[in-house]
Design a protein around this motif. Structure first.
Motif, PDB file in Angstrom:
ATOM      1  N   PHE A 149       0.835  -1.204   0.000  1.00  0.00           N
ATOM      2  CA  PHE A 149       0.000   0.000   0.000  1.00  0.00           C
ATOM      3  C   PHE A 149       0.869   1.254   0.000  1.00  0.00           C
ATOM      4  N   SER A 150       1.913   1.256   0.828  1.00  0.00           N
ATOM      5  CA  SER A 150       2.791   2.427   0.915  1.00  0.00           C
ATOM      6  C   SER A 150       3.447   2.716  -0.427  1.00  0.00           C
ATOM      7  N   TRP A 151       3.974   1.673  -1.060  1.00  0.00           N
ATOM      8  CA  TRP A 151       4.625   1.871  -2.356  1.00  0.00           C
ATOM      9  C   TRP A 151       3.633   2.272  -3.427  1.00  0.00           C
ATOM     10  N   LEU A 152       2.429   1.745  -3.390  1.00  0.00           N
ATOM     11  CA  LEU A 152       1.406   2.124  -4.356  1.00  0.00           C
ATOM     12  C   LEU A 152       1.084   3.618  -4.222  1.00  0.00           C
ATOM     13  N   ALA A 153       0.978   4.100  -3.006  1.00  0.00           N
ATOM     14  CA  ALA A 153       0.707   5.521  -2.789  1.00  0.00           C
ATOM     15  C   ALA A 153       1.858   6.377  -3.336  1.00  0.00           C
ATOM     16  N   ILE A 154       3.093   5.969  -3.073  1.00  0.00           N
ATOM     17  CA  ILE A 154       4.246   6.729  -3.577  1.00  0.00           C
ATOM     18  C   ILE A 154       4.257   6.730  -5.103  1.00  0.00           C
ATOM     19  N   VAL A 155       4.076   5.569  -5.711  1.00  0.00           N
ATOM     20  CA  VAL A 155       4.116   5.477  -7.175  1.00  0.00           C
ATOM     21  C   VAL A 155       3.009   6.323  -7.801  1.00  0.00           C
ATOM     22  N   ALA A 156       1.791   6.234  -7.269  1.00  0.00           N
ATOM     23  CA  ALA A 156       0.677   7.031  -7.793  1.00  0.00           C
ATOM     24  C   ALA A 156       0.988   8.527  -7.668  1.00  0.00           C
ATOM     25  N   GLY A 157       1.486   8.948  -6.513  1.00  0.00           N
ATOM     26  CA  GLY A 157       1.825  10.348  -6.322  1.00  0.00           C
ATOM     27  C   GLY A 157       2.929  10.815  -7.248  1.00  0.00           C
ATOM     28  N   LEU A 158       3.934   9.975  -7.460  1.00  0.00           N
ATOM     29  CA  LEU A 158       5.032  10.347  -8.353  1.00  0.00           C
ATOM     30  C   LEU A 158       4.580  10.398  -9.811  1.00  0.00           C
ATOM     31  N   PHE A 159       3.680   9.505 -10.214  1.00  0.00           N
ATOM     32  CA  PHE A 159       3.141   9.586 -11.573  1.00  0.00           C
ATOM     33  C   PHE A 159       2.359  10.884 -11.756  1.00  0.00           C
ATOM     34  N   MET A 160       1.565  11.245 -10.766  1.00  0.00           N
ATOM     35  CA  MET A 160       0.821  12.508 -10.851  1.00  0.00           C
ATOM     36  C   MET A 160       1.785  13.683 -10.928  1.00  0.00           C
ATOM     37  N   PHE A 161       2.801  13.661 -10.095  1.00  0.00           N
ATOM     38  CA  PHE A 161       3.782  14.741 -10.087  1.00  0.00           C
ATOM     39  C   PHE A 161       4.508  14.811 -11.423  1.00  0.00           C
ATOM     40  N   ALA A 162       4.900  13.669 -11.982  1.00  0.00           N
ATOM     41  CA  ALA A 162       5.587  13.662 -13.279  1.00  0.00           C
ATOM     42  C   ALA A 162       4.687  14.242 -14.371  1.00  0.00           C
ATOM     43  N   ASP A 163       3.406  13.910 -14.343  1.00  0.00           N
ATOM     44  CA  ASP A 163       2.475  14.466 -15.319  1.00  0.00           C
ATOM     45  C   ASP A 163       2.375  15.984 -15.158  1.00  0.00           C
ATOM     46  N   LEU A 164       2.305  16.442 -13.935  1.00  0.00           N
ATOM     47  CA  LEU A 164       2.254  17.889 -13.690  1.00  0.00           C
ATOM     48  C   LEU A 164       3.532  18.571 -14.170  1.00  0.00           C
ATOM     49  N   GLN A 165       4.667  17.944 -13.921  1.00  0.00           N
ATOM     50  CA  GLN A 165       5.941  18.509 -14.379  1.00  0.00           C
ATOM     51  C   GLN A 165       5.977  18.566 -15.909  1.00  0.00           C
ATOM     52  N   ARG A 166       5.520  17.505 -16.554  1.00  0.00           N
ATOM     53  CA  ARG A 166       5.501  17.472 -18.013  1.00  0.00           C
ATOM     54  C   ARG A 166       4.647  18.605 -18.567  1.00  0.00           C
ATOM     55  N   ARG A 167       3.564  18.896 -17.900  1.00  0.00           N
ATOM     56  CA  ARG A 167       2.664  19.975 -18.338  1.00  0.00           C
ATOM     57  C   ARG A 167       3.127  21.353 -17.842  1.00  0.00           C
ATOM     58  N   ARG A 168       4.199  21.361 -17.054  1.00  0.00           N
ATOM     59  CA  ARG A 168       4.695  22.592 -16.420  1.00  0.00           C
ATOM     60  C   ARG A 168       3.593  23.256 -15.584  1.00  0.00           C
TER      61      ARG A 168
END
Length: 146
Positions: free
Chosen positions: A53-72
């Motif tokens: 569960f902990s790793w799933l939360a981190i991975v989901a959050g990092l994917f969201m963050f990466a998408d936000l970074q890609r979109r600036r």
């Protein structure tokens, strides 16, 4: 996108809190398992699910963050504030609900619990306060520039 920045941070914060709890208190110090009211096998299995569960939360959050970074479109104060809220919220939930209400486990066994409980829960409150302050500052800064 501000809400997504906050959510990305909250997910990472929850995941990091769970990961640190699992790695330090469950695996390194052997103070407790996620579920201590059964056999050691049940404790280990519950730790595995908790770790996943902990790793799933981190991975989901990092994917969201990466998408936000890609979109600036990421807001660093909102991501960091969200991470502190996620970490503090998880820590407080664990300390009050898991430890005291459900009695799934205690921080440590065979010792006076009050100092451990105070340290655990006060650290959680500090994270919640710090995250809230960062988010309020970000909101004020954004209101001035709008």
């Amino acid at each position: 996108m501000r809400g997504r920045s906050l959510l990305a941070g909250v997910l990472v914060g929850i995941g990091v809190a769970g990961f640190v709890d699992e790695a330090v208190f469950h695996q390194i110090l052997h103070w407790h398992h996620f579920y201590d009211r059964g056999t050691s096998t049940a404790g280990l299995v519950s730790d595995g699910w908790f770790h996943a569960f902990s790793w799933l939360a981190i991975v989901a959050g990092l994917f969201m963050f990466a998408d936000l970074q890609r979109r600036r479109a990421s807001s660093r104060p909102r991501v960091v504030g969200g991470a502190l809220l996620g970490w503090g919220g998880f820590q407080l939930y664990d300390g009050l609900v898991h430890h005291k209400v459900f009695g799934l486990h205690q921080i440590r066994y065979g010792v006076e619990l009050l100092p451990y409980d105070l340290a655990w829960n006060l650290a959680a409150v500090a994270g919640l306060v710090a995250g809230t302050v960062l988010l309020l500052r970000a909101r004020r800064r954004e209101a001035r520039t709008s």
